[in-house]
Design a protein around this motif. Structure first.
Motif, PDB file in Angstrom:
ATOM      1  N   PRO A 181       3.843  -6.118   3.455  1.00  0.00           N
ATOM      2  CA  PRO A 181       3.209  -4.993   2.775  1.00  0.00           C
ATOM      3  C   PRO A 181       1.749  -4.862   3.195  1.00  0.00           C
ATOM      4  CG  PRO A 181       4.388  -6.405   1.223  1.00  0.00           C
ATOM      5  CD  PRO A 181       4.295  -7.157   2.518  1.00  0.00           C
ATOM      6  N   VAL A 182       1.300  -3.652   3.456  1.00  0.00           N
ATOM      7  CA  VAL A 182      -0.090  -3.403   3.835  1.00  0.00           C
ATOM      8  C   VAL A 182      -0.595  -2.139   3.139  1.00  0.00           C
ATOM      9  CG1 VAL A 182       0.005  -4.574   6.065  1.00  0.00           C
ATOM     10  CG2 VAL A 182       0.607  -2.157   5.922  1.00  0.00           C
ATOM     11  N   CYS A 183      -1.875  -2.145   2.863  1.00  0.00           N
ATOM     12  CA  CYS A 183      -2.523  -0.972   2.271  1.00  0.00           C
ATOM     13  C   CYS A 183      -4.031  -1.118   2.466  1.00  0.00           C
ATOM     14  CB  CYS A 183      -2.182  -0.838   0.783  1.00  0.00           C
ATOM     15  SG  CYS A 183      -2.807  -2.188  -0.240  1.00  0.00           S
ATOM     16  N   SER A 184      -4.764  -0.116   2.065  1.00  0.00           N
ATOM     17  CA  SER A 184      -6.219  -0.205   2.156  1.00  0.00           C
ATOM     18  C   SER A 184      -6.750  -1.112   1.052  1.00  0.00           C
ATOM     19  CB  SER A 184      -6.840   1.184   2.016  1.00  0.00           C
ATOM     20  OG  SER A 184      -6.655   1.670   0.689  1.00  0.00           O
ATOM     21  N   PRO A 185      -7.881  -1.796   1.287  1.00  0.00           N
ATOM     22  CA  PRO A 185      -8.454  -2.641   0.231  1.00  0.00           C
ATOM     23  C   PRO A 185      -8.735  -1.871  -1.055  1.00  0.00           C
ATOM     24  CG  PRO A 185      -9.508  -3.093   2.342  1.00  0.00           C
ATOM     25  CD  PRO A 185      -8.653  -1.878   2.549  1.00  0.00           C
ATOM     26  N   ALA A 186      -9.199  -0.625  -0.915  1.00  0.00           N
ATOM     27  CA  ALA A 186      -9.508   0.163  -2.105  1.00  0.00           C
ATOM     28  C   ALA A 186      -8.269   0.441  -2.934  1.00  0.00           C
ATOM     29  CB  ALA A 186     -10.170   1.479  -1.681  1.00  0.00           C
ATOM     30  N   LEU A 187      -7.147   0.761  -2.272  1.00  0.00           N
ATOM     31  CA  LEU A 187      -5.913   1.042  -3.005  1.00  0.00           C
ATOM     32  C   LEU A 187      -5.417  -0.220  -3.696  1.00  0.00           C
ATOM     33  CD1 LEU A 187      -3.759   3.434  -3.315  1.00  0.00           C
ATOM     34  CD2 LEU A 187      -2.406   2.093  -1.713  1.00  0.00           C
ATOM     35  N   ALA A 188      -5.532  -1.369  -3.014  1.00  0.00           N
ATOM     36  CA  ALA A 188      -5.098  -2.625  -3.616  1.00  0.00           C
ATOM     37  C   ALA A 188      -5.899  -2.929  -4.879  1.00  0.00           C
ATOM     38  CB  ALA A 188      -5.249  -3.757  -2.609  1.00  0.00           C
ATOM     39  N   GLU A 189      -7.202  -2.681  -4.827  1.00  0.00           N
ATOM     40  CA  GLU A 189      -8.036  -2.952  -5.995  1.00  0.00           C
ATOM     41  C   GLU A 189      -7.772  -1.940  -7.100  1.00  0.00           C
ATOM     42  OE1 GLU A 189     -12.691  -4.065  -6.945  1.00  0.00           O
ATOM     43  OE2 GLU A 189     -12.200  -2.898  -5.148  1.00  0.00           O
ATOM     44  N   GLN A 190      -7.604  -0.668  -6.729  1.00  0.00           N
ATOM     45  CA  GLN A 190      -7.387   0.394  -7.714  1.00  0.00           C
ATOM     46  C   GLN A 190      -6.146   0.135  -8.565  1.00  0.00           C
ATOM     47  OE1 GLN A 190      -6.865   4.242  -5.918  1.00  0.00           O
ATOM     48  NE2 GLN A 190      -6.164   5.210  -7.818  1.00  0.00           N
ATOM     49  N   HIS A 191      -5.078  -0.348  -7.936  1.00  0.00           N
ATOM     50  CA  HIS A 191      -3.810  -0.536  -8.652  1.00  0.00           C
ATOM     51  C   HIS A 191      -3.553  -1.996  -9.037  1.00  0.00           C
ATOM     52  CE1 HIS A 191      -2.315   3.587  -8.085  1.00  0.00           C
ATOM     53  NE2 HIS A 191      -2.919   3.533  -6.901  1.00  0.00           N
ATOM     54  N   GLY A 192      -4.523  -2.860  -8.799  1.00  0.00           N
ATOM     55  CA  GLY A 192      -4.353  -4.254  -9.173  1.00  0.00           C
ATOM     56  C   GLY A 192      -3.174  -4.913  -8.483  1.00  0.00           C
ATOM     57  N   LEU A 193      -3.021  -4.632  -7.202  1.00  0.00           N
ATOM     58  CA  LEU A 193      -1.844  -5.124  -6.485  1.00  0.00           C
ATOM     59  C   LEU A 193      -1.854  -6.627  -6.273  1.00  0.00           C
ATOM     60  CD1 LEU A 193      -1.314  -2.307  -3.821  1.00  0.00           C
ATOM     61  CD2 LEU A 193      -0.241  -2.594  -6.061  1.00  0.00           C
ATOM     62  N   SER A 194      -2.992  -7.267  -6.511  1.00  0.00           N
ATOM     63  CA  SER A 194      -3.020  -8.733  -6.383  1.00  0.00           C
ATOM     64  C   SER A 194      -2.152  -9.399  -7.437  1.00  0.00           C
ATOM     65  CB  SER A 194      -4.459  -9.246  -6.490  1.00  0.00           C
ATOM     66  OG  SER A 194      -5.021  -8.904  -7.750  1.00  0.00           O
ATOM     67  N   ARG A 195      -1.727  -8.633  -8.447  1.00  0.00           N
ATOM     68  CA  ARG A 195      -0.851  -9.194  -9.483  1.00  0.00           C
ATOM     69  C   ARG A 195       0.567  -9.415  -8.947  1.00  0.00           C
ATOM     70  NH1 ARG A 195      -2.917  -4.785 -12.409  1.00  0.00           N
ATOM     71  NH2 ARG A 195      -0.793  -3.935 -12.559  1.00  0.00           N
ATOM     72  N   GLY A 196       0.897  -8.789  -7.808  1.00  0.00           N
ATOM     73  CA  GLY A 196       2.223  -8.988  -7.243  1.00  0.00           C
ATOM     74  C   GLY A 196       3.006  -7.702  -7.127  1.00  0.00           C
ATOM     75  N   PRO A 197       4.234  -7.783  -6.611  1.00  0.00           N
ATOM     76  CA  PRO A 197       5.027  -6.580  -6.348  1.00  0.00           C
ATOM     77  C   PRO A 197       5.303  -5.731  -7.577  1.00  0.00           C
ATOM     78  CG  PRO A 197       5.979  -8.489  -5.242  1.00  0.00           C
ATOM     79  CD  PRO A 197       4.902  -9.005  -6.133  1.00  0.00           C
ATOM     80  N   ASN A 198       5.333  -6.336  -8.759  1.00  0.00           N
ATOM     81  CA  ASN A 198       5.604  -5.539  -9.958  1.00  0.00           C
ATOM     82  C   ASN A 198       4.522  -4.495 -10.208  1.00  0.00           C
ATOM     83  OD1 ASN A 198       8.127  -6.584 -11.241  1.00  0.00           O
ATOM     84  ND2 ASN A 198       7.001  -8.513 -11.089  1.00  0.00           N
ATOM     85  N   ALA A 199       3.339  -4.688  -9.608  1.00  0.00           N
ATOM     86  CA  ALA A 199       2.265  -3.704  -9.761  1.00  0.00           C
ATOM     87  C   ALA A 199       2.524  -2.446  -8.946  1.00  0.00           C
ATOM     88  CB  ALA A 199       0.934  -4.336  -9.357  1.00  0.00           C
ATOM     89  N   LEU A 200       3.601  -2.425  -8.149  1.00  0.00           N
ATOM     90  CA  LEU A 200       3.911  -1.248  -7.333  1.00  0.00           C
ATOM     91  C   LEU A 200       4.387  -0.058  -8.149  1.00  0.00           C
ATOM     92  CD1 LEU A 200       5.783  -2.784  -4.257  1.00  0.00           C
ATOM     93  CD2 LEU A 200       3.586  -1.591  -4.231  1.00  0.00           C
ATOM     94  N   LEU A 201       4.788  -0.284  -9.372  1.00  0.00           N
ATOM     95  CA  LEU A 201       5.303   0.806 -10.187  1.00  0.00           C
ATOM     96  C   LEU A 201       4.260   1.924 -10.296  1.00  0.00           C
ATOM     97  CD1 LEU A 201       7.801   1.583 -11.826  1.00  0.00           C
ATOM     98  CD2 LEU A 201       6.655   0.679 -13.855  1.00  0.00           C
ATOM     99  N   GLY A 202       4.632   3.103  -9.831  1.00  0.00           N
ATOM    100  CA  GLY A 202       3.722   4.238  -9.860  1.00  0.00           C
ATOM    101  C   GLY A 202       2.844   4.368  -8.637  1.00  0.00           C
ATOM    102  N   VAL A 203       2.919   3.418  -7.692  1.00  0.00           N
ATOM    103  CA  VAL A 203       2.102   3.468  -6.474  1.00  0.00           C
ATOM    104  C   VAL A 203       2.888   4.188  -5.367  1.00  0.00           C
ATOM    105  CG1 VAL A 203       0.917   2.109  -4.714  1.00  0.00           C
ATOM    106  CG2 VAL A 203       0.943   1.326  -7.094  1.00  0.00           C
ATOM    107  N   PRO A 204       2.277   5.133  -4.658  1.00  0.00           N
ATOM    108  CA  PRO A 204       2.995   5.796  -3.553  1.00  0.00           C
ATOM    109  C   PRO A 204       3.408   4.786  -2.485  1.00  0.00           C
ATOM    110  CG  PRO A 204       0.989   6.983  -4.105  1.00  0.00           C
ATOM    111  CD  PRO A 204       0.930   5.679  -4.848  1.00  0.00           C
ATOM    112  N   LEU A 205       4.641   4.890  -2.018  1.00  0.00           N
ATOM    113  CA  LEU A 205       5.156   4.002  -0.994  1.00  0.00           C
ATOM    114  C   LEU A 205       5.329   4.746   0.328  1.00  0.00           C
ATOM    115  CD1 LEU A 205       7.867   2.026  -3.003  1.00  0.00           C
ATOM    116  CD2 LEU A 205       5.483   1.407  -2.563  1.00  0.00           C
ATOM    117  N   LEU A 206       5.111   4.027   1.399  1.00  0.00           N
ATOM    118  CA  LEU A 206       5.224   4.574   2.743  1.00  0.00           C
ATOM    119  C   LEU A 206       6.444   3.950   3.409  1.00  0.00           C
ATOM    120  CD1 LEU A 206       1.466   4.155   3.725  1.00  0.00           C
ATOM    121  CD2 LEU A 206       2.545   6.142   2.637  1.00  0.00           C
TER     122      LEU A 206
END
Length: 338
Positions: A181-206
């Motif tokens: 999985p890859v994304c911009s640092p800003a998007l990772a921080e905005q959605h708290g993706l460091s919490r793990g894959p469950n944080a993907l809910l509601g995040v646009p996927l490519l």
């Protein structure tokens, strides 16, 4: 079905005056390489019937059957297997000699066929190093998903993403591939993706579709299942037919994608992209350099191959930072070639 060997009719040793027709020898070499009259005919720009006629002429000359059909599959007989290496080497030497003659006294360009995403994300950024090593080398880069046969057209060599089974070609493995999985640092921080894959809910996927994606590459549902995540993804996301387009969208902060590690390594190293969770998942395909044997011996192709293998070795031993500092940065060793 086995065919009885023809009675041997030749007893005198061959001489230049008594060699079989060159056309028959060419037809045999092409058919033996492809094990197909049709593909041999395509290579020599003749009909399958013409190939068959030339093979029969050669069989009459040697007094032995050269090919068998076994359940529809063409096979070399023992006589054919004995004949193939010497004739193949002889034609390779002829082609090598003619190629050197036609390029004598001039700096011959090198024509390279490569998939667009690998060209833009891995090869092109390194061409400045190639120019420093060989300033007189002219590179003609054909970035296309079309699979060309370097033994048949003007292409000198190819870089292919596949399983490495390329009969009749000189092949070198560059390195394996994996996705993560890859994304911009800003998007990772905005959605708290460091919490793990469950944080993907509601995040646009490519998503990647198209010819640059091999069947073993996971899509998002299979990736999540492999990581034990029971998550129903509600965002449809965006689909791309090239790996590089998916990475460009990730760079623009448009979502999280499953990117190929070898294509994303420069953006990871520079911090333009991060992998917020998960480890690289290996896929079956790898990257290979391939060329027809007579072209592999050309000076410009040999130079490019040596440079490419050195660059690939450096890639395999690199450590890539996957996380941004605020995402608990870690580094992993790159995958080995084998």
């Amino acid at each position: 079905m086995n065919i009885a060997a023809r009675p041997r009719v030749r007893s005198m040793p061959p001489t230049l005056a008594r060699l079989p027709p060159l056309t028959s020898l060419r037809a045999f070499v092409a058919t033996a390489r492809h094990l197909s009259f049709t593909r041999a005919a395509d290579e020599l720009h003749v009909t399958s019937a013409a190939i068959g006629q030339q093979i029969r002429l050669l069989e009459d000359y040697v007094g032995q059957t050269l090919f068998l059909r076994n359940r529809g599959q063409l096979e070399l007989t023992d006589t054919g297997k004995t004949l193939m290496p010497g004739l193949t080497d002889a034609f390779d030497r002829v082609l090598d000699t003619m190629a050197r003659l036609t390029t004598a006294g001039e700096a011959a360009p090198i024509r390279i066929s490569v998939a667009p995403s690998f060209a833009s994300k891995w090869l092109v950024p390194r061409l400045a190093a190639l120019r420093r090593r060989a300033p007189d080398l002219e590179v003609l880069l054909d970035a296309s998903v079309k699979l060309v046969d370097p033994s048949r057209d003007d292409t000198d060599c190819v870089i292919r993403y596949g399983l490495g089974a390329y009969p009749g070609l000189t092949v070198d493995k560059l390195f394996s591939e994996a996705v993560l999985p890859v994304c911009s640092p800003a998007l990772a921080e905005q959605h708290g993706l460091s919490r793990g894959p469950n944080a993907l809910l509601g995040v646009p996927l490519l998503h990647e579709d198209g010819p640059e994606r091999d069947a073993s590459c996971p899509d998002w549902p299979s990736w999540l299942r492999a990581h034990g995540v029971d998550l129903r993804l509600g965002e449809p996301g965006t689909r791309f037919n090239q790996s590089s387009l998916l990475l460009d969208a990730a760079l623009a902060g448009q979502g999280v994608g499953l990117g190929k590690l070898r294509l994303v390594e420069a953006d990871l190293a520079a911090g333009r992209l991060v992998s917020p969770f998960g480890a690289p998942q290996p896929v079956e395909f790898s990257y290979f350099f391939a060329a027809a044997p007579h072209k592999a011996r050309l000076p410009q192709v040999a130079l490019f191959r040596d440079w490419l293998l050195a660059e690939a070795a450096a890639t395999r031993t690199a450590n890539l930072p996957l996380r941004a500092p605020h995402l608990a940065a870690v580094s992993i060793p790159a995958m080995a070639a084998e």
